[in-house]
Design a protein around this motif. Structure first.
Motif, PDB file in Angstrom:
ATOM      1  N   ASN A 125      -8.971  45.222  43.622  1.00 60.29           N
ATOM      2  CA  ASN A 125     -10.113  44.784  43.059  1.00 60.29           C
ATOM      3  C   ASN A 125     -11.386  44.997  44.349  1.00 60.29           C
ATOM      4  O   ASN A 125     -12.419  45.771  43.989  1.00 60.29           O
ATOM      5  CB  ASN A 125     -10.338  43.176  42.702  1.00 60.29           C
ATOM      6  CG  ASN A 125      -9.331  42.976  41.491  1.00 60.29           C
ATOM      7  OD1 ASN A 125      -9.269  43.869  40.719  1.00 60.29           O
ATOM      8  ND2 ASN A 125      -8.778  41.808  41.655  1.00 60.29           N
ATOM      9  N   GLN A 126     -11.153  44.309  45.395  1.00 59.93           N
ATOM     10  CA  GLN A 126     -12.111  44.225  46.402  1.00 59.93           C
ATOM     11  C   GLN A 126     -12.264  45.838  47.069  1.00 59.93           C
ATOM     12  O   GLN A 126     -13.540  46.235  47.392  1.00 59.93           O
ATOM     13  CB  GLN A 126     -11.812  43.191  47.275  1.00 59.93           C
ATOM     14  CG  GLN A 126     -12.064  41.830  46.809  1.00 59.93           C
ATOM     15  CD  GLN A 126     -12.242  40.890  48.027  1.00 59.93           C
ATOM     16  OE1 GLN A 126     -12.564  41.001  49.133  1.00 59.93           O
ATOM     17  NE2 GLN A 126     -11.938  39.411  47.453  1.00 59.93           N
ATOM     18  N   TYR A 127     -11.052  46.372  47.349  1.00 54.61           N
ATOM     19  CA  TYR A 127     -11.218  47.451  48.324  1.00 54.61           C
ATOM     20  C   TYR A 127     -10.370  48.477  47.715  1.00 54.61           C
ATOM     21  O   TYR A 127      -9.586  49.406  48.030  1.00 54.61           O
ATOM     22  CB  TYR A 127     -10.373  47.181  49.669  1.00 54.61           C
ATOM     23  CG  TYR A 127     -10.800  46.139  50.389  1.00 54.61           C
ATOM     24  CD1 TYR A 127     -12.232  46.323  50.995  1.00 54.61           C
ATOM     25  CD2 TYR A 127     -10.336  45.068  50.447  1.00 54.61           C
ATOM     26  CE1 TYR A 127     -12.710  45.298  51.527  1.00 54.61           C
ATOM     27  CE2 TYR A 127     -10.684  43.893  51.260  1.00 54.61           C
ATOM     28  CZ  TYR A 127     -12.086  43.917  51.687  1.00 54.61           C
ATOM     29  OH  TYR A 127     -12.458  42.868  52.402  1.00 54.61           O
ATOM     30  N   LYS A 128     -10.624  48.685  46.075  1.00 55.72           N
ATOM     31  CA  LYS A 128      -9.882  49.797  45.291  1.00 55.72           C
ATOM     32  C   LYS A 128     -10.488  51.078  45.774  1.00 55.72           C
ATOM     33  O   LYS A 128      -9.477  52.023  46.259  1.00 55.72           O
ATOM     34  CB  LYS A 128     -10.585  49.675  44.035  1.00 55.72           C
ATOM     35  CG  LYS A 128     -10.050  50.735  42.955  1.00 55.72           C
ATOM     36  CD  LYS A 128     -10.516  50.527  41.630  1.00 55.72           C
ATOM     37  CE  LYS A 128     -10.024  51.411  40.487  1.00 55.72           C
ATOM     38  NZ  LYS A 128     -10.596  51.144  39.239  1.00 55.72           N
ATOM     39  N   TRP A 129     -11.507  51.425  45.981  1.00 53.57           N
ATOM     40  CA  TRP A 129     -12.177  52.892  46.419  1.00 53.57           C
ATOM     41  C   TRP A 129     -11.743  53.162  47.996  1.00 53.57           C
ATOM     42  O   TRP A 129     -11.537  54.217  48.295  1.00 53.57           O
ATOM     43  CB  TRP A 129     -13.495  52.954  46.142  1.00 53.57           C
ATOM     44  CG  TRP A 129     -13.854  52.999  44.660  1.00 53.57           C
ATOM     45  CD1 TRP A 129     -14.494  51.982  43.975  1.00 53.57           C
ATOM     46  CD2 TRP A 129     -13.423  53.910  43.746  1.00 53.57           C
ATOM     47  NE1 TRP A 129     -14.828  52.413  42.698  1.00 53.57           N
ATOM     48  CE2 TRP A 129     -14.069  53.700  42.350  1.00 53.57           C
ATOM     49  CE3 TRP A 129     -12.751  55.441  43.614  1.00 53.57           C
ATOM     50  CZ2 TRP A 129     -13.786  54.292  41.136  1.00 53.57           C
ATOM     51  CZ3 TRP A 129     -12.483  55.958  42.644  1.00 53.57           C
ATOM     52  CH2 TRP A 129     -13.161  55.482  41.351  1.00 53.57           C
ATOM     53  N   LEU A 130     -11.907  52.035  48.517  1.00 52.45           N
ATOM     54  CA  LEU A 130     -11.790  52.399  50.097  1.00 52.45           C
ATOM     55  C   LEU A 130     -10.059  52.525  50.014  1.00 52.45           C
ATOM     56  O   LEU A 130      -9.712  53.732  50.921  1.00 52.45           O
ATOM     57  CB  LEU A 130     -11.794  50.901  50.962  1.00 52.45           C
ATOM     58  CG  LEU A 130     -11.587  51.189  52.389  1.00 52.45           C
ATOM     59  CD1 LEU A 130     -12.572  52.074  53.002  1.00 52.45           C
ATOM     60  CD2 LEU A 130     -11.919  49.681  52.918  1.00 52.45           C
TER      61      LEU A 130
END
Length: 1598
Positions: A1561-1566
């Motif tokens: 959720n929070q750091y998916k792309w990262l």
């Protein structure tokens, strides 16, 4: 054909001084009580009160959106009324203001002072001001301020209005601070003021000024750089500057954004000259929005123009130091035309939802189209109206009363209309005539001249105006005045001018003027037809305002005809002045040797001609008497007449001038300037009268009264100077009197009047009478002026009834704008026929040889006399001041009426006993049978000093004897039946909780509910919930309720010293009072007295005492005076901090008490609760002075205000003001009987004094008085309470009471400095000693302890985002405090990581406080600052503040919401969280409320931003000591720890869920980027690792 009125003379105006420019004392008091619903979070608000340039601030309240201030501010001004009423009062709320930062503006409210002054009682009381943000007009309401605002002018009295209960006052929407008729929901609007151009600016480039400015500035062009400055609602806007231009063209508009309807009523438009050194005003005009709008059902928004507005000010002569510059600023009446401005005003209501609306209220300047491009208004005419040629004609028939100071030099008169006729501007402006219409003026002018042959052909050609009369040397009239020897040759003037034809505006005003005149004469049947006000042949230049005002005026006129005449005259004043100007006013200047001396201003509408009589001006074609005066001179300098002229004026279109000479007295020939053979003749330059009549004027001067005191003794040496035509005579001088009786006939021989005899008979010239005070040294001083018209007898008329002989009449005397007495006289004008004086009626009565060659008033004119007997009861003299630095020791009173009089006995030692030894004296006098003609009665007090010297101490003149004339009363007294009231069972009262303050608060309507309004008032006090007896609380002095207690003794002030020149003469007379004379008088005819003597034979009638029977002795009496002082309100601040430290001072005779030790710190509404006992002796100590002083640590204490009470009048009054009669008789308790005499004793004494039969006590406790029955000791009290129903001797007795007296300061007479609530008891020492004084010391606040337990919260706003789980959460804690005790605020612990808005606390707040039950206020005593000398006491409503916060570790905590609970009235809490809704707060008025002081303990849910479950427990101080508890969850009586869910380490217990939240959720792309980068790095590493081996293999072929 025109219709000429029968009267060819108009009524002159005797009032000489315009009052608008005179400075007046004003006091504005503002009480900021509290604020509510302020928009913002966790505010620290303070209120700024701003009036003009003066600013004052309240204290700052911390952490509240509902601050309570109750702070009082006073602003003092000494300015003219127009300046005062235009000032803007602004209330602003500022957040977080301190020494380092200016703070943030929350919202403002503004209105002008004139709106406040126009309210009933000149005040707004307990009203809510709606705050708005001027930078965010679409943001709506920013909160409310509850305040009181009052404007007091000198002489005004402020009445405290009826106090509503708190629930009514809390209805904010129903108590908004707006005038009546203004809607509660006002809208934003734009005010567009279009300024096109100006013309007629005065020529300023005179040779001297041009050289001066060229030397200093280097300019040699036209020395005017005009621009327009506009001020409205506290904002300013201005046009661009037009360099070096006398006829500037701007074509700009200034846009103001303000609420509508505005609370600022006037817009100030000022034409200014831009200068590098200092800008100078050229002229000023005020637009009153009330005159250009209508708020009715068929009303219209403010609208004006396009129209010209005329500006008036100083003379058009430009000088370096202009003495009339104030006139250009709009102060006072202008003395000359300055310029005119073409403007247009429109209003547009804004739609806040429109996207193109700017949110700021900044003033904007925009360009607009040329007025010529705007297009035609009606019928194709230019929007400003068609230019017409106007013709002004004037003839000077007489110029008299010219001051002797200018009588030695030639004098001429100049007449101007606008900029035409002024010598400085030139005789004419041929190059500007074509510009007047805005566009195609040349064509209009050509059409005007060549196509105007409908009524009269104008062949004048290039007519040159004659605006001045030829200079002429004055001739002596008497030693004070000169006159110009016009005789039969009358000089004339005529002026051609060009203006837009807007006569219809002036015609409509004249129609209303004529209607008002006919209403005044009750000639309603002559009213003009409704159609005449609306028909208009020429509609050019009519604007929307013209049409709307026309409808409004006519509808209002018709409506008001059906109502009272008084209200119609107010309407007449409003609508008679048109806001859209037309032809400028006419100015007449008297010039002596080239210097302007005096002027007169004639409104152009008054001399405007119309073919319809109702539209013609009231002075058009009539001879008008005008007094020329000096401008900007107030007082005697402005009242002196520089000249009186008789002038004939006519103004109309040039083509209408056919009959412009018809109104002149007939019998003249015209003298014209001939332009040569074949050339047309001009209007006459002079008139030669061939018809002359000879008259004899007889002036019968009988007497005058109430004249102005012109000498330092308080008297005058009056004489009258009478002017008629070119003659004058004077009466004899009567020394030292304000009520002279001249009884003198003055005969004016051979008076020459020009004109036909019939005209002079119907409308003779006026007679001017001036009164002067003769001084031994210097010029006689002016005392007043009046005028009269004589009764005319022609030679062929019979001298007899009903017209002759004339009757004596009273004529009002004016001194400036103020009345200065009355004069009784008669005037007759007798024509001398062919036989000379032989045909005149003989003068009856011989010459009075004792008075020299003075003729008395003839017998047929003097009043018929009858014998009267005046009896005087001389009582005593009081408060005599020093005369010529010497004390008065042996005074005597002389009383005189109509030449007869009596002297009192001499007081041998005034200090020892100021009463007279011989009481009653009488004298007989001949008085007129008509009571209206009675001469005044003069009272003089003289001090008999050594060597036969007599010094005048003071005097008074009783102008009317009517109220002292004895009239036999009907012995049949009135009888009333009344029902027997229920008895009060006092035994049922629980008096343990009642004291005197219970009675006091039961008497104040804000704390009581009146249950019964019968004779005995049964009132329920809401705090005790028991029946409590009440006092009578008078909102003013006791004297005003009982006619100053002058039923027995009349007090006459003795005056000495010269009268003041202030408009309010009564205020100035207070400074001239040197003492008081106490007396009782009766005036009766001899036949009445004889009958009275006979009827009183059987009643032990003492003939030596005359009418005064059963009078008490006036020997010295020892008394005990007990003064009770309860409190003072609205004191004037005396310290720099806007507060005062008041204490009480008592002075009675030589006794002076100063309660300096018990001063109350920093209070303007102190509660004293003090009683003082003072022993005194009547009559030496008769005036009680109660003062309030301000205590100062350094220096002398300052007097705030004082009040004086005449104790002697109260002591001897039949109303029995010594000790008030209580509503119930009790021998103990809170309602104990204070009087040493019991009710039965008082009743017996009253019966004895009134010679009544009774009281007789019958069986069953009945008491009988004059056939009236009642029942035992308390029933005798009931008789006393109804004593006014007893025939012949009954009167209202003073009840037990509290009186409210205004405080005044000697340096600020006429303006209240606060009020004091008190009462006085008087006990004779020779009677039974009174009971001890009542204990009225202020109640001590009772100690309470409030325990608040915060159990839970629910649905609290989630402020934070969890970094691991991503869920919304808050770290909740609750903060609470009692209002006024912010420093004692308490916080719960923190409920961390609440993801549902639920919080569990089980936390206790403990708040000890002091509380006044009766006032429902918490009492707090604390020092205002570290430098304060002592503590200041505050009284604050009992309110609990609860706030919910989100705790943060590394930043400031976040404010989430709050609730304020009024502990006396708050909604009952909901039982469950689901039942708790926001309607509990928003609909508080409909919800059932409880009081913690009655309920003691309550638990429930209350809404704010979320919900809170709390428990409130109130204990007294004693109960709290017996059962102590700890704060929070501490001992004793600790609370259990809350069962909170363990969510603070949720991420550790469920790691997969936390990782899933972080990764997915929070750091998916990262995460994707990191994984991709790692894969690339791995591949690169593998490549680099394997590449060398692979290359070696390739190279070796392995």
């Amino acid at each position: 054909m025109s219709t000429i009125s029968l009267s060819y003379r108009s009524k002159p105006d005797i009032k000489m001084e315009p009052s608008s420019g005179r400075p007046v004392d004003y006091q504005i008091s503002v009480t900021v009580i509290e604020a509510r619903q302020l928009v913002g979070l966790n505010m620290d608000p303070m209120v700024c009160v701003e009036i003009g340039e003066d600013k004052k601030y309240t204290s700052m309240k911390e952490s509240t959106n509902c601050p309570y201030y109750n702070e009082y501010f006073v602003f003092d001004f000494h300015v003219p009324p127009d300046v005062m009423f235009d000032k803007i009062l602004k209330l602003s709320v500022i957040h977080s203001k301190n020494l380092l930062r200016s703070g943030t503006l929350v919202g403002t409210f503004k209105l002008d002072v004139g709106t406040i002054y126009s309210q009933p009682e000149h005040q707004f009381y307990h009203k809510w001001a709606l705050l708005i943000d001027p930078e965010d007009i679409s943001g709506g309401c920013k909160g409310y301020i509850k305040c009181d605002i009052a404007v007091v002018a000198k002489g005004d009295t402020i009445k405290t209005p009826h106090k509503a209960n708190e629930s009514e006052e809390d209805d904010i929407e129903g108590n908004l601070l707006i005038p009546e008729g203004v809607p509660a929901e006002r809208q934003w609007a734009r005010y567009y003021l279009k300024i096109y151009k100006a013309e007629g600016l005065p020529r300023m480039n005179t040779s001297i000024m041009a050289n001066v400015k060229k030397a200093f500035i280097g300019e040699n062009k036209d020395l005017v750089d005009p621009y327009v400055l506009v001020q409205f609602a506290g904002q300013k806007g201005k046009t661009s500057v037009q360099k070096s231009c006398y006829e500037p063209i701007w074509n700009e508009q200034i846009v103001f954004t303000e609420m509508f309807p505005p609370l600022c009523k006037r817009m100030k438009i000022q034409l200014r000259d831009s200068d590098k050194v200092n800008d100078v005003a050229i002229g000023t005009h005020f637009l009153d929005l009330r005159n250009i709008s209508n708020d009715g059902d068929k009303g219209f928004l403010p609208t004006l123009g396009p129209a010209w507005v005329n500006m008036y000010g100083s003379t058009r002569t430009y000088t370096l130091m202009d003495e009339y510059q104030e006139l250009n600023e709009g102060l006072g009446e202008g003395v000359s035309f300055r310029a005119r401005l073409l403007i247009n005003l429109g209003v547009e209501i804004l739609d806040p939802s429109s996207p193109d609306i700017t949110s700021s209220t900044d003033v904007q300047l925009e360009g607009v189209s040329n007025i010529a491009e705007v297009g035609p208004c009606l019928d194709g005419q230019p929007s400003t109206g068609k230019v017409e040629e106007f013709f002004l004609f004037g003839s000077f028939l007489e110029a008299t009363m010219i001051d002797r100071k200018i009588g030695d030099k030639p004098i001429n008169f100049e007449v101007t209309i606008g900029y035409y006729g002024n010598e400085i501007d030139g005789a004419a402006r041929p190059n500007t005539k074509g510009k007047k219409g805005g566009g195609d003026g040349d064509e209009e002018e050509t059409e005007l001249i060549h196509n105007s042959s409908e009524e009269e052909m104008d062949d004048d050609g290039d007519l040159t105006s004659v605006a001045t009369t030829p200079p002429m040397k004055p001739v002596i009239t008497d030693r004070n005045y000169f006159h110009l020897p016009y005789f039969e040759r009358k000089p004339c003037i005529y002026i051609k001018s060009w203006w837009q034809d807007q006569r219809r505006r002036l015609y409509n005003a004249n129609i209303i003027d004529n209607i008002a005149d006919k209403l005044a004469s009750h000639a309603l049947y002559q009213l003009v037809d409704e159609r005449s006000i609306t028909k208009d042949q020429n509609s050019s230049g009519r604007t929307k305002l013209d049409r709307e005002r026309l409808k409004l005026c006519m509808s209002e006129v018709v409506c008001q005809l059906k109502r009272s005449l008084v209200f119609f005259f107010y309407l007449f004043i409003v609508y008679i002045s048109t806001p859209q100007h037309s032809v400028p006013d006419v100015f007449i200047w008297m010039i002596s040797n080239g210097k302007r001396i005096a002027y007169a201003r004639v409104p152009s509408k008054d001399i405007l001609y119309s073919s319809i009589e109702e539209e013609t001006g009231k002075d058009c074609g009539k001879v008008k008497t005008i007094f020329l005066r000096v401008s900007l001179r107030f007082g005697p300098a402005g009242w002196t007449v520089q000249s009186k002229i008789e002038i004939y004026l006519w103004l109309g279109l040039t083509r209408q001038r056919k009959d412009y000479l018809k109104g002149l007295p007939n019998g003249f020939e015209e003298n014209k300037l001939s332009k040569g053979p074949g050339m047309p003749c001009s209007p006459p330059i002079s008139l030669t009268y061939m018809m002359k009549q000879i008259f004899q004027l007889r002036v019968h001067m009988y007497q005058a009264r109430s004249l102005f005191a012109a000498d330092s003794t308080g008297l005058s040496d009056p004489f009258a100077r009478i002017f008629f035509s070119t003659q004058s005579q004077v009466t004899e001088i009567l020394p030292e009197t304000l009520c002279p009786t001249w009884d003198q006939l003055l005969v004016f021989e051979n008076v020459e009047l020009f004109g036909e005899a019939i005209e002079l008979r119907d409308d003779p010239p006026i007679i001017v009478i001036e009164l002067y005070d003769q001084d031994t040294v210097g010029k006689a001083e002016f005392m007043g002026r009046t005028f009269a018209k004589p009764v005319v007898k022609m030679a062929d008329e019979h001298y007899g009834p009903p017209r002759f002989p004339p009757q004596l009449e009273y004529y009002q005397i004016y001194r400036g704008n103020c009345t200065a007495g009355e004069m009784l006289a008669a005037f007759e004008l007798l024509q001398i026929g062919p036989n000379g004086k032989a045909d005149l009626p003989p003068i009856d009565g011989p010459t009075d040889m004792e008075r020299g060659p003075i003729l008395p008033v003839p017998l047929g004119i003097r009043p018929v006399l009858s014998k009267y007997r005046i009896e005087v009861l001389f009582w005593g003299l009081r408060d005599l001041k020093r005369v010529n630095l010497a004390q008065v020791d042996r005074p005597r009173v002389d009383i005189e009426c109509a030449g007869k009089g009596v002297q009192s006995a001499l007081i041998p030692n005034y200090k020892k006993n100021p009463n007279f030894s011989t009481l009653v004296k009488w004298f007989e006098v001949d008085l007129p049978e008509n009571e209206l003609l009675h001469p005044p009665l003069n009272i003089r007090v003289v001090d008999c000093r050594a060597f036969g010297r007599y010094t005048l101490v003071g005097s008074n003149a009783v102008t009317t004897l009517r109220k002292f004339i004895y009239r036999a009363k009907d012995k049949q007294g009135r009888k009333k039946k009344r029902k027997k009231g229920d008895e009060i069972e006092e035994d049922e009262l629980d008096e343990s909780m009642l004291d005197w303050w219970s009675k006091y608060f039961a008497s104040i309507e804000t704390l009581t509910e009146v249950r019964n309004r019968k004779t005995k008032k049964i009132i329920q006090n809401r705090n005790f919930d028991k029946f409590v007896f009440s006092n009578k609380v008078y909102p003013k002095e006791l004297e005003s309720e009982f006619d100053n207690f002058e039923d027995w003794l009349h007090s006459f002030n003795l005056y000495r010293g010269k009268g003041g020149d202030d408009e309010d003469q009564n205020m100035m007379d207070e400074d001239r009072i040197v003492g008081k004379f106490k007396v009782r008088r009766k005036c009766l005819e001899n036949k009445t007295f004889n009958n009275l003597q006979f009827s009183y034979i059987n009643c032990l009638f003492d003939s030596n005492m005359g009418m005064f029977q059963n009078i008490p002795h006036n020997d010295p009496i020892n008394i005990l005076v007990r003064i009770y002082v309860i409190r003072a309100t609205d004191l004037h601040p005396a310290d720099i901090n806007g507060k005062a430290d008041p204490y009480i001072a008592i002075r009675l005779g030589k006794t002076e008490i100063k309660d300096k030790e018990n001063y109350i710190s920093k209070q303007l509404n102190p509660l004293f609760g003090k009683s003082f006992d003072v022993e005194a002796t009547f009559p030496m100590d008769s005036t009680l002075t109660v003062s309030i002083y301000d205590w100062d640590l350094v220096g002398t204490d300052d007097l705030i205000g004082e009040t004086k009470i005449d104790l002697e009048n109260r002591f001897y009054s039949k109303h029995r003001a010594t000790c008030g009669v209580a509503c119930n008789y009790a021998i103990h308790g809170y309602n104990v009987w204070r009087d040493p005499m019991k009710p039965t004793q008082i009743l017996a004494k009253l019966c004895k004094d009134g010679k009544l039969d009774g009281p007789h006590y019958g069986p069953a406790g009945r008491v009988k008085v004059e056939n009236r029955k009642q029942t035992d000791e308390r029933l005798a009290l009931t008789v006393l309470k109804h004593w006014e129903e007893i025939p012949r001797v009954g009167c209202k007795l003073v009840p037990e009471h509290v009186e409210t007296r205004p405080l005044h300061h000697p340096d600020k007479p006429g303006i209240e400095q606060g009020r004091i609530e008190m009462w006085v008891d008087i006990f004779p020492k020779d009677m039974t000693a009174p009971a001890p004084a009542l204990d009225i010391s202020p109640r001590k606040p009772k100690k309470f302890e409030l325990r608040v337990i915060i159990w839970n919260t629910d649905e609290v706003v989630l402020e934070d985002d969890d970094i691991f789980t991503g869920e919304k959460s808050s770290d909740i804690f609750v903060r609470g405090w009692l209002k006024g005790q912010q420093e004692d605020k308490q916080d719960t612990d923190v409920h961390y990581h609440s993801i549902t808005g639920e919080g569990n606390f089980n936390w206790r707040f403990v708040y000890p406080f002091d509380y006044l039950m009766a006032e429902e206020k918490i009492v707090i005593s604390k020092k205002e600052s570290m430098f304060a000398w002592d503590e200041t006491e505050y009284k604050i409503p009992a309110r609990l503040n609860l706030q919910v916060w989100d705790a943060d570790h590394f930043s400031a905590d976040d404010f989430l919401g709050a609730i304020e609970i009024d502990l006396n009235r708050f909604p009952r809490g909901a039982k469950t969280a689901k039942q708790c809704t926001i309607e509990m707060v928003t609909n508080e008025a409909e919800m059932p409320t409880v009081s913690i002081f009655k309920q003691k303990r309550i638990k429930g849910w209350w809404p704010f931003v979320g919900k809170v479950e709390a428990e409130l427990h109130l204990l007294t101080g004693e109960e709290a000591e017996r059962s102590p508890v700890g704060e929070g969850r501490n001992e004793p009586d600790p609370l259990e720890k809350p069962n909170r869910p363990d969510t603070s380490l949720l991420w550790f217990l469920t790691p997969l869920k936390a990782i899933q939240n972080l990764v997915c959720n929070q750091y998916k792309w990262l995460t994707i980027k990191i994984v991709s980068a790692l894969l690339l790095l791995a591949m690169l590493a593998l490549f680099l690792y394997n590449m060398p081996g692979y290359m070696v293999k390739k190279m070796l072929g392995a």
